[in-house]
Structure formats: C-alpha cells, structure tokens
Design a protein around this motif. Structure first.
Motif, PDB file in Angstrom:
ATOM      1  N   HIS A  88     -47.322  29.609  10.322  1.00 53.39           N
ATOM      2  CA  HIS A  88     -48.920  29.695  10.299  1.00 53.39           C
ATOM      3  C   HIS A  88     -49.174  31.219  10.378  1.00 53.39           C
ATOM      4  N   PRO A  89     -50.021  31.973   9.796  1.00 49.41           N
ATOM      5  CA  PRO A  89     -50.415  33.011   9.746  1.00 49.41           C
ATOM      6  C   PRO A  89     -51.433  33.050  11.063  1.00 49.41           C
ATOM      7  N   MET A 128     -45.958  28.592  15.238  1.00 54.45           N
ATOM      8  CA  MET A 128     -45.804  27.499  14.754  1.00 54.45           C
ATOM      9  C   MET A 128     -45.420  27.603  13.286  1.00 54.45           C
ATOM     10  N   LEU A 129     -44.212  26.863  13.147  1.00 53.08           N
ATOM     11  CA  LEU A 129     -43.958  26.540  11.472  1.00 53.08           C
ATOM     12  C   LEU A 129     -44.927  25.903  10.526  1.00 53.08           C
ATOM     13  N   ALA A 130     -45.055  26.558   9.240  1.00 58.22           N
ATOM     14  CA  ALA A 130     -45.984  26.223   8.445  1.00 58.22           C
ATOM     15  C   ALA A 130     -46.254  24.924   8.193  1.00 58.22           C
ATOM     16  N   ASN A 131     -45.028  24.075   8.331  1.00 57.50           N
ATOM     17  CA  ASN A 131     -45.257  22.563   8.058  1.00 57.50           C
ATOM     18  C   ASN A 131     -45.500  21.682   9.008  1.00 57.50           C
ATOM     19  N   LYS A 132     -46.178  22.306  10.064  1.00 56.95           N
ATOM     20  CA  LYS A 132     -46.585  21.767  11.539  1.00 56.95           C
ATOM     21  C   LYS A 132     -48.026  21.357  11.266  1.00 56.95           C
ATOM     22  N   PRO A 184     -45.592  35.503  14.816  1.00 57.60           N
ATOM     23  CA  PRO A 184     -44.740  34.888  13.894  1.00 57.60           C
ATOM     24  C   PRO A 184     -43.642  34.090  14.394  1.00 57.60           C
ATOM     25  N   VAL A 185     -43.010  33.322  13.665  1.00 59.92           N
ATOM     26  CA  VAL A 185     -41.652  32.769  13.911  1.00 59.92           C
ATOM     27  C   VAL A 185     -40.627  33.506  12.972  1.00 59.92           C
ATOM     28  N   PRO A 186     -39.865  34.506  13.538  1.00 60.91           N
ATOM     29  CA  PRO A 186     -39.091  35.192  12.570  1.00 60.91           C
ATOM     30  C   PRO A 186     -38.229  34.276  11.942  1.00 60.91           C
ATOM     31  N   GLY A 187     -37.950  34.706  10.405  1.00 60.19           N
ATOM     32  CA  GLY A 187     -36.981  33.982   9.720  1.00 60.19           C
ATOM     33  C   GLY A 187     -37.321  32.372   9.467  1.00 60.19           C
ATOM     34  N   HIS A 188     -38.773  32.013   9.605  1.00 56.17           N
ATOM     35  CA  HIS A 188     -39.276  31.033   8.953  1.00 56.17           C
ATOM     36  C   HIS A 188     -40.684  31.152   8.359  1.00 56.17           C
ATOM     37  N   ASP A 189     -41.064  30.250   7.740  1.00 59.69           N
ATOM     38  CA  ASP A 189     -42.589  30.043   7.018  1.00 59.69           C
ATOM     39  C   ASP A 189     -43.373  29.606   8.352  1.00 59.69           C
ATOM     40  N   SER A 194     -42.977  25.888  18.981  1.00 58.75           N
ATOM     41  CA  SER A 194     -41.726  26.051  17.978  1.00 58.75           C
ATOM     42  C   SER A 194     -40.569  26.189  18.799  1.00 58.75           C
ATOM     43  N   LEU A 195     -39.626  25.161  18.683  1.00 57.29           N
ATOM     44  CA  LEU A 195     -38.480  25.305  19.480  1.00 57.29           C
ATOM     45  C   LEU A 195     -37.529  26.648  18.827  1.00 57.29           C
ATOM     46  N   TYR A 196     -37.615  27.056  17.709  1.00 57.69           N
ATOM     47  CA  TYR A 196     -37.257  28.381  17.324  1.00 57.69           C
ATOM     48  C   TYR A 196     -37.709  29.450  18.280  1.00 57.69           C
TER      49      TYR A 196
END
Length: 441
Positions: free
Chosen positions: A380-381, A349-353, A373-378, A425-427
């Motif tokens: 959540h760890p 999941m993206l960090a801004n969610k 991880p979501v490669p290429g994006h910030d 995440s859609l990514y």
C-alpha cells in the motif's frame, strides 16, 4: 526471489536461485504437484514421526510454538515446519529442536530440485518436500507441521494419518485464494481433517458449524471444539484448562496478548486428545513460559535500530495484517496499564491486505502514522495510510526506511519516552529484527 528468500550462505543461495528459476512464481493451491514431487523422492511424508498438523487464519504459528514448548519440556525431540520465515530461510525447518543448518538445507533443497523438473512445483511445495525429506531421514519423537495457506489444498495436507489436527482462530485473509466468506474459509481449513483423527478447534460462531461438521462427517474425523469437549479461561493470573481427563492450571503465557491464552489452550487440547506422544502435566505447565514466537507482540530490545529513541521508550513488533490481528493487538494495548498513552504506529502492508479493516480497531489510539514500503513486494502506498490518518485527525509521514521512521519518532517525542508499534507485515517484521540485531534462533 519468491517469498523474499535470500541467504548469506552461497550454497543455500545457489539452491534458492535454482528454485526461483523453476518455480511458477506464485502460490498455486492443489495436491497434484506436491504428490508427484514426493513420489519422486520416495514418499517421505509417509515416514514422518507422529504429526501435529495445525491450520488457522491467526494463531496457528503460536499454537505450534506452544506445542513445541510442551513436547520439549517433556524431553521429546521435535521437528517443526512453519512459514514464512522472518530473517533467515532456515527458520522454516527445525530438525531435532534446532534450526536446520545451511549445509543440510542446501542439500535437501538440491535433492528436491534435482527431481522437480517438469512438475511446475511452487516455492512452498518445494520447501515442503525438502522439509518432509529431512524429517523422514532424522529420527524424532514428534513433528509439528503448520499449514501454509488454507488447509484442504495446502501442500502440507498430503499427510495421511497425523496424530491430531488443530485449527486456531478463523478470519478473513488470503481472499484471492480462499474467498471472502468466513463459512467457505472454515470449510477450507477443516479440510485438514482425516479419518479417525481428532480435529481440535477453537470456539467459532454457530453459523460456521454446518461447514465444519459437513467436512468432518464426510471424512470420518472426530471434531472436538472448544466449549464442548474441552474449555479454558484465564482468571487470577492463571490459565485454567479442563477436559474429560480432568483439570489443570498453568501460568499465563509469556507471549503477550489475551489471545495467546486460547492458542496455548488449543495446544494443550491437541496434546491431550492424542495418544501417539504422551505428554506429562508438568510439561504442559512449563509450556506457557517456555514458548517463544518472534514478531507476535514482541517487545524489541534496545538494539541498533532503536538507538535514537530516548531512554524509557517502548517498541513493539507484530507481523499481523488482517482485521482479527488488528483487534487482538489493539486490545493488548488497551488492556495494558499504560493504555492511555497514544502509539506511534510504524506500518507497512502488502497491497492485497485490507488496510482499513486492520487499522479500524486502533482509532483514537494512534498519535501519528509513519508509513513504510515493504521492499520486494507490492504494498500500500503512503497515501492510503494518510487517508486514514486524515479521518482520525492525526498526521501521517512517509519514510523510505525503518531507520528514518524511528528517527522521526524520536524527534516527535521531544525527549519523552514514546510507545512505538511496528506492524502490518511479517516481511517488514523480519527486516526490523535484522536491523535491530535480533535474528530468531
């Protein structure tokens, strides 16, 4: 690369590289840049086929899918602009019912970028301009346009006289742009309303009425909310819809989840409250079974990625990432006949969610969390997911790749067929489809 846009076609990639260099690298809301860009291109947004303009926090893409299915079932040719893409950038633009070709995509991106110098247009603004230019130069019966972010200041909101506007479910998302007030978000989404144009919406809490009504009255639109001008419900395995024109009943949507009934009904209401592109009742009845929208409660095929899972395993994919999405997805598995079987959750999941808000509805339904991880994006760890898992009394394992996560689920299931949900995440969803050989078409 903005919005994870890459292509295996060298001509398209060359234009995406140009875009990456030109773009400010972030979404910037406002209509000044897109208006200037379109002006340099001869204002193609004023030469589009009749436009169905769709906003919403969740469900707007599915609503677009039902609109497209109904129009195509009626023999209409349709252009569609949606975002984001999952695997290929081409997915954002459909010309006459087909994904735009690499050759055409490279051409239209090039034409936009050739005149974009000095404007500071964003990735989405350039993409929107390219789509509108393509749509204006290819005849079609209708054009479906999904709002990218918000509504009032979204680049797609330069459309001056759509045939009809629609707003799907409202919820908290994109707080950095839209704030964390549902009332403010409702007002932003209602900003797509246009003078004399029907604005068809889902049913919302009463406290949101003043915000929507104020916007609608100010521009002179006609507001048609669910429960007043039209209504719909599912019972006896049928979707029952009614408005002042009469009643129809259709098959339930092929897209899984009770929430898709509301999205299909919104599409019906939009089609029946405009006159630019009449659609037959038989086409409406076909639409629920024709509509396809990948990575929204999609049951995955037994492709290369899932090969390690034992026979009988189920793997579901959903790109939802906010509280409302978590509630809808959890409700689907709770209502399912195998609802008592705990899920193996593979998630990035993206960090801004809002991770906790998304996961809350799944409490008691998860066997183990596999963090990615979501490669290429910030993003959540894994430690954030581990904290939730500890609160629930279950395990959490960090993995570097989807393949590692699938292998771990296979080991944990000890030969028993597991139920797997890949989400957040859609990514990430796009990467899953690519690895499993299920590129959207």
């Amino acid at each position: 690369m903005p919005d994870h846009a890459i292509s295996d076609d060298p001509e398209v990639q060359a234009q995406l590289d140009r875009l990456a260099t030109l773009s400010p690298g972030a979404d910037i809301l406002g209509l000044e840049r897109i208006t200037q860009l379109l002006d340099r291109l001869g204002d193609p947004h004023r030469a589009l086929p009749p436009v169905f303009h769709v906003a919403g926090t969740n469900g707007k893409g599915s609503t677009c899918a039902f609109l497209r299915a109904a129009l195509e079932a009626d023999g209409r040719s349709v252009h569609v602009f949606t975002s984001p893409h999952l695997v290929r950038f081409n997915e954002r633009v459909r010309l006459n019912d087909r994904l735009i070709s690499n050759e055409a995509l490279a051409l239209y991106l090039s034409r936009v970028l050739d005149v974009a110098e000095g404007i500071g247009a964003s990735f989405f603004e350039v993409t929107t301009a390219a789509a509108f230019l393509a749509f204006a130069e290819h005849p079609a019966d209708a054009c479906i346009v999904e709002v990218g972010l918000g509504g009032r200041l979204d680049a797609t909101n330069v459309i001056e006289q759509p045939a009809v506007c629609g707003i799907a479910q409202l919820g908290i998302d994109h707080e950095a742009f839209l704030g964390n007030s549902l009332t403010a978000i409702a007002a932003e989404k209602a900003g797509i309303a246009k003078p004399g144009v029907p604005l068809v919406t889902h049913r919302y809490p009463e406290r949101l009425t003043p915000a929507i009504r104020g916007t609608v009255d100010r521009v002179g639109a006609t507001w048609l909310p669910m429960g007043e001008s039209w209504d719909a419900a599912a019972y006896r395995d049928r979707l029952h819809y009614r408005d002042e024109q009469g009643r129809i009943n259709t098959p339930l949507p092929r897209l899984p989840g009770a929430h898709q009934v509301q999205n299909a009904a919104l599409a019906f209401a939009m089609l029946r409250h405009q006159s630019a592109v009449p659609v037959s009742e038989s086409a409406l009845k076909a639409a629920p079974l024709w509509a396809s929208w990948p990575a929204r409660l999609q049951r995955l095929d037994n492709g290369p990625l899932l090969a390690p899972l034992p026979p009988g395993a189920e793997a579901w994919l959903d790109g939802g990432h906010n509280a409302a999405a978590g509630e809808a997805i959890s409700a689907f598995f709770t209502a399912d006949r195998a609802g008592d079987q705990a899920l193996h959750l593979i998630i990035g999941m993206l960090a801004n969610k809002d991770l906790e808000a998304y996961l809350a509805p799944f409490a008691g339904r998860i066997a183990h969390i596999h963090a990615l991880p979501v490669p290429g994006h910030d993003h959540h760890p894994a430690s954030r997911f581990a904290t939730v898992a500890a609160q629930w009394g279950i395990g959490c394992t960090a993995h570097d790749s989807p393949a590692q996560a699938i292998a771990a689920v296979a080991r944990q299931s000890a030969g028993d067929p597991p139920r797997v949900l890949i989400a957040g995440s859609l990514y990430l969803a796009g990467e899953i489809l690519r690895l499993n050989g299920q590129n959207p078409d």
